[in-house]
Design a protein around this motif. Sequence first.
Motif, mmCIF file in Angstrom:
data_model
loop_
_atom_site.group_PDB
_atom_site.id
_atom_site.type_symbol
_atom_site.label_atom_id
_atom_site.label_comp_id
_atom_site.label_asym_id
_atom_site.label_seq_id
_atom_site.Cartn_x
_atom_site.Cartn_y
_atom_site.Cartn_z
ATOM 1 N N SER A 115 -4.379 10.012 -1.368
ATOM 2 C CA SER A 115 -5.109 8.773 -1.095
ATOM 3 C C SER A 115 -4.205 7.576 -1.348
ATOM 4 N N GLN A 116 -4.659 6.411 -0.900
ATOM 5 C CA GLN A 116 -3.833 5.219 -0.994
ATOM 6 C C GLN A 116 -4.223 4.352 -2.177
ATOM 7 N N VAL A 144 0.857 -1.186 0.000
ATOM 8 C CA VAL A 144 0.000 0.000 0.000
ATOM 9 C C VAL A 144 0.890 1.233 0.000
ATOM 10 N N ALA A 145 0.528 2.226 -0.816
ATOM 11 C CA ALA A 145 1.283 3.474 -0.873
ATOM 12 C C ALA A 145 0.315 4.642 -0.959
ATOM 13 N N ASP A 199 1.700 7.508 7.462
ATOM 14 C CA ASP A 199 2.161 8.511 6.496
ATOM 15 C C ASP A 199 2.593 9.788 7.216
ATOM 16 N N SER A 200 3.516 9.629 8.163
ATOM 17 C CA SER A 200 3.938 10.757 8.991
ATOM 18 C C SER A 200 5.427 11.045 8.876
ATOM 19 N N ARG A 201 6.043 10.677 7.753
ATOM 20 C CA ARG A 201 7.400 11.125 7.445
ATOM 21 C C ARG A 201 7.340 12.601 7.066
ATOM 22 N N TRP A 202 8.463 13.278 7.132
ATOM 23 C CA TRP A 202 8.372 14.710 6.838
ATOM 24 C C TRP A 202 8.034 14.989 5.378
ATOM 25 N N PRO A 203 8.473 14.179 4.395
ATOM 26 C CA PRO A 203 7.969 14.407 3.038
ATOM 27 C C PRO A 203 6.454 14.167 2.909
ATOM 28 N N ASP A 204 5.873 13.312 3.763
ATOM 29 C CA ASP A 204 4.418 13.115 3.738
ATOM 30 C C ASP A 204 3.702 14.398 4.158
#
Length: 414
Positions: free
Chosen positions: A121-122, A45-46, A205-210
Amino acid sequence: MGANASAAPAWVATWQASPQPVCGPEFMFPTNIPAVINDRTVRQVARVSVGGARVRIVLSNTYGAKPIVLSKATLGLPVGEGAVAADSIRAVMFGGREAAVILPGASSLSDPVALPIPALSQVAVSFHLPTATAVQSFHWDGRQTGWMVPGDQTRAPVLGKTGQATTTARPLLSGIQVETDTLARAVAVLGDSITDGATASLDKDSRWPDFLAARLAPRGVAVLNAGISGARLVSDGMGVNALARFDRDVLSQPGVQSVIVLLGINDIAWPGTAFARDAKRPSLDDLTAGFRQLIEQAHGRGVRVIGATLTPFEGALPNTPLDDYYSVEKDTLRQVLNAWIRHSGAFDAVVDLDAALRDPSHPARLAAKFDSGDRLHPGDEGNRAMADAVDLDALIPGADHVRVISTGNAGTGK
């Protein structure tokens, strides 16, 4: 022309997981995938950044020594725990065929798939490996649960529980592209574990690029996470050095117009640790030469480069085999390098992440509210502050001067 101006339909990269070679048995961390995958379906999933009406996927065998055979692949819209909505499942073709062969050192780009995907969205990607396959290209730290199940279950809305295994690595899947009617525009973030999201909450989805993607989505600008945990600028780490992968992971990605570079902390800190016990620490000149080479290559392709200062790391990785990651001498080099990033004029713009995350009363240390607990990697709130520290206007081509973007510890950004 603005980001939302009308344009002919074009493809833009909307999600990425940079390929890296599968680590050998001598490495201190597990790979999180089997040595051989045989007659199994892999479902991942992405979350995309910008959306579109048609989708393509990229599967990578960059570091493989043998061809990889896929019997089938599908796309679908996730509904949780590895399940996808039955009416959303679409077959993925490669040159008009269900099966695909990914040659050693190569990647395979799928045919377009008609599956509307909104921004942020995923999407679920499933593929079946019908024969014993030694996967040698993957992305180690996906920060997202994936599933491996027996047989061909690529069209299954719900995966069978028998023989099911999970992984947070990303075998083969390296990119997702969408077709957009707006101007195709993307920002790549080239970095290490701080960008890869080593301590970001799993499946959130809580990386800084996210968080940066959420800020840029209303402008129709995609964000690509080109971070690899253990990456370095001028030496190989848990992936090849930045110069060796820059063209693949950044410059060749459809729609990329700017890149944020946050690299160097592993170059400075790895030497002398269990990662590189006998390695020599690079000099300031070594590091700045590496940055200048990235900048020259990017400018040659019309891509802007935003330099990011290295965040504090005093006391990093305590009570681990890498508790010697930090030293005063290493931090001195970090601070000198940060001064060069801020004031050299080499970059098109600068985002001062050091200023955004440091403890005002102890600048060599991450502020407690931003620290994941290991004194090196920001937690979710630290990642949000990093994204908020970026002036979005600095990412747009055409700026004719360097601006230092520093929001201090408030991390409010523009």
